[in-house]
Design a protein around this motif. Structure first.
Motif, PDB file in Angstrom:
ATOM      1  N   TYR A 126       4.830  -2.319  -8.794  1.00 24.12           N
ATOM      2  CA  TYR A 126       5.533  -1.577  -9.840  1.00 24.12           C
ATOM      3  C   TYR A 126       6.552  -0.668  -9.164  1.00 24.12           C
ATOM      4  O   TYR A 126       6.453  -0.366  -7.966  1.00 24.12           O
ATOM      5  N   CYS A 127       7.532  -0.226  -9.933  1.00 22.23           N
ATOM      6  CA  CYS A 127       8.620   0.559  -9.369  1.00 22.23           C
ATOM      7  C   CYS A 127       8.100   1.909  -8.876  1.00 22.23           C
ATOM      8  O   CYS A 127       7.304   2.573  -9.543  1.00 22.23           O
ATOM      9  N   SER A 128       8.581   2.291  -7.693  1.00 20.79           N
ATOM     10  CA  SER A 128       8.161   3.540  -7.100  1.00 20.79           C
ATOM     11  C   SER A 128       9.036   4.682  -7.594  1.00 20.79           C
ATOM     12  O   SER A 128      10.115   4.480  -8.159  1.00 20.79           O
ATOM     13  N   SER A 137      10.345   6.805  -5.522  1.00 24.58           N
ATOM     14  CA  SER A 137      11.443   6.831  -4.565  1.00 24.58           C
ATOM     15  C   SER A 137      12.448   5.747  -4.906  1.00 24.58           C
ATOM     16  O   SER A 137      12.087   4.642  -5.335  1.00 24.58           O
ATOM     17  N   THR A 142      12.433   1.576  -3.638  1.00 28.95           N
ATOM     18  CA  THR A 142      11.161   1.147  -3.052  1.00 28.95           C
ATOM     19  C   THR A 142      10.214   0.666  -4.153  1.00 28.95           C
ATOM     20  O   THR A 142      10.398   0.972  -5.323  1.00 28.95           O
ATOM     21  N   ILE A 143       9.234  -0.078  -3.733  1.00 34.18           N
ATOM     22  CA  ILE A 143       8.247  -0.658  -4.653  1.00 34.18           C
ATOM     23  C   ILE A 143       6.853  -0.222  -4.213  1.00 34.18           C
ATOM     24  O   ILE A 143       6.508  -0.285  -3.034  1.00 34.18           O
ATOM     25  N   ASN A 144       6.075   0.236  -5.181  1.00 27.50           N
ATOM     26  CA  ASN A 144       4.664   0.501  -4.926  1.00 27.50           C
ATOM     27  C   ASN A 144       3.842  -0.740  -5.275  1.00 27.50           C
ATOM     28  O   ASN A 144       4.176  -1.452  -6.241  1.00 27.50           O
ATOM     29  N   THR A 145       2.791  -0.987  -4.512  1.00 30.53           N
ATOM     30  CA  THR A 145       1.949  -2.155  -4.749  1.00 30.53           C
ATOM     31  C   THR A 145       0.493  -1.744  -4.679  1.00 30.53           C
ATOM     32  O   THR A 145       0.050  -1.162  -3.678  1.00 30.53           O
ATOM     33  N   ILE A 160      -2.850   1.402  -1.942  1.00 29.17           N
ATOM     34  CA  ILE A 160      -1.532   1.601  -2.555  1.00 29.17           C
ATOM     35  C   ILE A 160      -0.510   1.629  -1.421  1.00 29.17           C
ATOM     36  O   ILE A 160      -0.573   2.477  -0.524  1.00 29.17           O
ATOM     37  N   GLN A 216       3.622   1.638  -0.272  1.00 23.91           N
ATOM     38  CA  GLN A 216       5.030   1.825  -0.611  1.00 23.91           C
ATOM     39  C   GLN A 216       5.822   0.951   0.333  1.00 23.91           C
ATOM     40  O   GLN A 216       5.976   1.267   1.513  1.00 23.91           O
ATOM     41  N   ASP A 217       6.302  -0.171  -0.168  1.00 20.42           N
ATOM     42  CA  ASP A 217       6.813  -1.262   0.663  1.00 20.42           C
ATOM     43  C   ASP A 217       5.698  -1.716   1.602  1.00 20.42           C
ATOM     44  O   ASP A 217       4.719  -2.283   1.156  1.00 20.42           O
ATOM     45  N   LYS A 254      -0.025   4.214   1.566  1.00 17.10           N
ATOM     46  CA  LYS A 254       0.076   5.591   1.115  1.00 17.10           C
ATOM     47  C   LYS A 254      -1.262   6.165   0.652  1.00 17.10           C
ATOM     48  O   LYS A 254      -1.467   7.372   0.703  1.00 17.10           O
TER      49      LYS A 254
END
Length: 865
Positions: A271-273, A275, A278-281, A292, A294-295, A299
């Motif tokens: 989903y969109c971060s 920042s 960047t993408i959070n996963t 979790i 971030q790219d 995190k």
């Protein structure tokens, strides 16, 4: 207690004994209430439950009904697609609001479905189209209430995850070739209709367009899920979750980044971060963890109470960022990330002063109790221990009427099998009794493991299995072993105390041997002396007499199933027996069988002073030839494996070169790399076959070496009239391994054991006893050192040395026994350590043995007379 746990906001357990997968969770405003919120965590949280009778593969919510942009629920079954509307009415009573589900339309599928995706295919406005992928790789597109078209994906073998990219109007999937593939919707729409699985001749000739992939990317592993996230209107990312990595791709299939995962993943959600760019996963794994990223940067990591097979993020009851997870057994949980500390505190332990005098007194009482128990009876009385379980084995006197080895032939001989029955009789209750049966290869069993979970008191269990020969060589022993491990419950230990009991059984000689024609000439001969008059061979070996020569009762031939022949002769005038064969190791079984049957024969007649002896020279030279052959195969195997490793490295290097050439945008000549790759591949295959063949030869050589070792130990025992305990020490020294391994081989192990005997019980001085063995057992350069030590062992025995386990009993030999190995001349060199044996001492060793006068052995005709 860890702070990094997913805090449970709301949870429930769905269904009863049901299974859930990643397509079984969807988070949406399905009733079109507009707020996307529930009424909080209350007793009536289950708004709607309907039994649809068919298994559900996937649920999705979208604009699936024509004429309206309201959200509807699509449910995918294995052979049906149903679209429902979910509506709610305001409740006037305390039961709250009421929700209903109504079927809007359904499509019956001609093919078994696997999964589905939806979106604005072809950039349509205000509605969503559905694409279903079948188990045989067909994409079926439905324009709401109507079926549009179906297309087979080229080369499809197994279906993979499927997703739709609205920005590029493409379908993304991962094929069974482990590569990500993208297909344009327009190409799918204008391709030839998929009436059947294969291409028709008309399609090959050019009528209609073929379905061509837009781009592919090989990721080298199977994918679990695909998700597409858009940064903005100009860019989007394709996320692929593999079995060991997750990948982020651009719209054109190029890799933006990839991340190697430490644990096996179970689900993910990009989903969109916050920042920019960047993408959070969210990635759940089988260790009940939720990571979790971030790219590619980790995190946060949090602990879940279950393994998530599906994960979503949403806004529930004005709480943003709620993580919704679903396990495969129906555990649905809404949680949030936080570090709320646990309110649990361990109570303080009451502090009191220790009375050391009382502790010492209690410790002494316990030690005395333990000592008394161990001194008197141990864990339980010996009488009970012996009567817990009795194991007996009975070998059938006849072969099986139908051989249990129908597909096994040794040469031109049909292989018989014999049945063995093992009986277990227990006096008390036993748990987890496991019977394991062992025989020497190439003998094999039809079944070698039997398990009994519980045996009640006074119970008898009998199991039966068959034994037969599977190989063109003879086994080193005809003795089998049945081992039973079990647990006996006690008052103090309900789980039981583990114990082991074993029972040995002897297989008949006729299982591996047939009557054969006696041979007058042979390369290897042995003569066994006895103190009793000769016995007719017909009475010793019934069933092995050659019918055409019944008058020659003092000559008998044996033929092993592998083809080797052994001749046994009994002298009419002297008390001697001769065994002869073309192979040295083949003498062992017949010699051992002869001695066993002679002892049994005289025991039946009540004669107890029967004894055998051997006055000839111990055949060390023939024995050393087998050792050299076995060691040569070991060294050859190591060389072949090193060569195979080198060729494998070369093969991978050529592959990398070729892959670089193929990926290059400007093609370059291969420079015969393909020819070199093919040649290296053939070398790798040939070397692998050579390694396997050498391993088989090494195994056979080790079995033959074991047979020869048994024979040498038997002859040494008869030669020096060793007791059973001394023979057991020799067997432990010369037969330490059941088979060779990469880490430990027969030569270095036996050399260490023989050296230990020479330095302890067979030492000539206290100086030798003070020496210590090396701590490492490495593969020797050759076998000369081992052969010197074996020769020296026989020489020490010939001079009166005796084998024992205590170094105190070692005494310098005082007399020389007749016969045996040639004595090594006395010199001051022998006082040196065994580790520093002089080369001069053994320079003429072979010559010395050759000069030793051989005892006169009568010829075949002489023995027959």
């Amino acid at each position: 207690m860890s702070l990094f746990k997913a805090r449970d906001w709301w949870s429930t357990v769905l269904g009863e004994k049901e299974e859930f997968d990643q397509g079984c969770l969807c988070l949406a405003d399905v009733d079109n209430s507009g707020n996307g919120q529930g009424d909080g965590a209350q007793a009536e949280d289950l708004l709607l439950e309907v039994h649809l009778r068919d298994p559900i593969l996937q649920v999705e919510v979208g604009k699936f009904v024509s004429g309206t942009e309201m959200l509807h629920l699509a449910v995918l079954h294995s052979r049906k697609l149903c679209v429902y509307s979910v509506s709610g009415t305001l409740g006037n009573v305390e039961h709250g609001n009421q929700y209903q589900i109504k079927l809007m339309y359904e499509h019956n599928l001609q093919r078994t479905a696997c999964n589905m995706t939806y979106g604005t295919f072809g950039d349509v406005k205000g509605r969503d189209l559905i694409c279903i992928q079948s188990m045989d790789g067909m994409l079926m597109v439905f324009e709401q209430e109507s079926y549009a078209f179906g297309r087979f994906l080229p080369g499809s073998l197994l279906p993979g995850p499927l997703a739709y990219s609205s920005r590029t109007d493409s379908f993304i999937t991962v094929s069974s070739c482990r590569q990500v593939e993208s297909y344009k919707y327009q190409v799918l729409a204008f391709a030839t209709d998929a009436d059947k699985r294969q291409e028709t001749e008309q399609q090959k000739l050019g009528s209609g367009k073929r379905l061509v992939v837009d781009w592919t990317l090989n990721i080298g592993e199977q994918a679990l899920d695909i998700c597409i996230v858009s940064f903005n209107q100009s860019a989007s990312s394709i996320f692929v979750l593999g079995e060991r990595n997750f990948f982020c791709l651009k719209d054109n299939g190029q890799i933006r980044f990839m991340k190697k995962l430490d644990c096996s993943p179970s689900s993910f959600l990009p989903y969109c971060s916050v920042s920019e760019g960047t993408i959070n996963t969210l990635i759940g794994n089988h260790n009940k963890m939720l990571h979790i990223y971030q790219d590619v940067t980790l995190k946060w990591a949090t602990q879940l109470s279950h393994i998530p097979v599906a994960v979503r993020v949403g806004c529930l009851h004005d709480l943003k960022g709620v993580i919704v997870t679903l396990s495969d057994d129906g555990h649905l949980q809404c949680s949030y990330l936080g570090t709320d500390p646990s309110l649990f505190q361990a109570p303080k332990v009451e502090s009191r002063e220790l009375n050391y005098e009382e502790l010492d007194k209690e410790l002494k009482e316990l030690q005395k109790l333990i000592k008394d128990v161990n001194k008197s009876q141990g864990v339980w009385p010996m009488t009970e221990k012996e009567d817990d379980l009795k194991v007996s084995a009975l070998v059938s006197s006849n072969f099986d009427s139908v051989s249990q080895a129908p597909d096994v032939e040794v040469g031109t001989d049909l292989v018989p099998s014999v049945t063995v029955k093992v009986t277990l009789q227990n006096r008390v209750a036993l748990q987890k009794a496991k019977l394991s049966v062992y025989v020497q290869p190439p003998l094999v069993l039809t079944c070698d493991q039997f398990t009994f979970e519980f045996m009640a008191p006074e119970m008898t269990k009998t199991v039966a299995f068959s034994v037969y020969l599977k190989g063109s060589y003879t086994p080193p022993e005809l003795e089998g072993n049945a081992v039973v491990s079990y647990s006996r419950p006690t008052d103090r230990n309900p789980d039981g105390i583990p114990r082991v009991i074993q029972c040995k059984f002897r297989l008949p000689l006729k299982l591996i041997c047939l009557p054969g024609q006696p041979s007058k000439t042979a390369s290897h001969k042995l003569t066994i002396d006895t103190n009793k008059s000769p016995v007719s061979l017909l009475s010793l070996f019934p069933g092995f007499a050659n019918q055409s020569e019944d008058d020659q009762v003092n000559v008998m031939g044996f033929r092993f199933l592998g083809g080797s022949r052994v001749t046994l002769l009994a002298s009419k005038t002297s008390q001697r027996y001769r065994i002869q064969s073309e192979q040295f190791e083949d003498l062992w079984l017949i010699t051992n069988e002869l001695i066993i049957r002679l002892k049994e024969y005289f025991e039946k007649q009540g004669i107890k002073d029967f004894s055998c002896s051997f006055s000839g020279s111990v055949p060390l030279q023939e024995y050393f030839e087998l050792i050299d052959h076995h060691f040569e195969l070991r060294i050859n195997g190591e060389k072949l494996e090193e060569l195979l490793s080198e060729r494998a490295v070369q093969f991978r290097a050529i592959q990398r070169r070729l892959l670089t050439r193929f990926k290059d945008k400007t093609p370059a000549p291969l420079q015969h790399l393909d020819t070199l790759l093919d040649g290296t591949y053939k070398q790798v295959i040939a070397l692998a076959d050579a390694v396997e063949e050498n391993q088989d030869n090494l195994f056979q050589a080790f079995i033959r070496l074991r047979s020869a070792t048994h024979l040498v130990i038997l002859l040494i025992g008869l030669w020096q009239k060793l007791s059973a305990d001394q023979v057991a020490i020799l067997e432990a020294a010369f037969l330490p391994l059941q088979q060779d391994t990469q880490e430990l081989g027969w030569e270095e192990t036996v050399d260490a054991a023989v050296s230990h005997l020479l330095k302890t019980c067979l030492s000539k001085s206290s100086k030798e006893q003070a020496l210590t063995l090396g701590s490492q057992l490495d593969v020797p350069k050759d076998t000369s050192r081992l052969k010197k030590h074996i020769t020296l062992l026989c020489d020490r025995l010939a001079k009166g040395g005796r084998l024992c386990l205590s170094t105190d009993a070692a005494a310098p030999p005082t007399m020389v026994m007749p016969g045996g190995c040639a004595p090594i001349p006395e010199s001051d060199l022998e006082e040196r350590s065994v580790e520093q044996e002089s080369t001069e001492l053994f320079t003429n060793h072979k010559h010395l043995i050759a000069e030793t006068p051989m005892p006169e052995v009568p010829s075949l005709q002489g023995v027959a007379e």
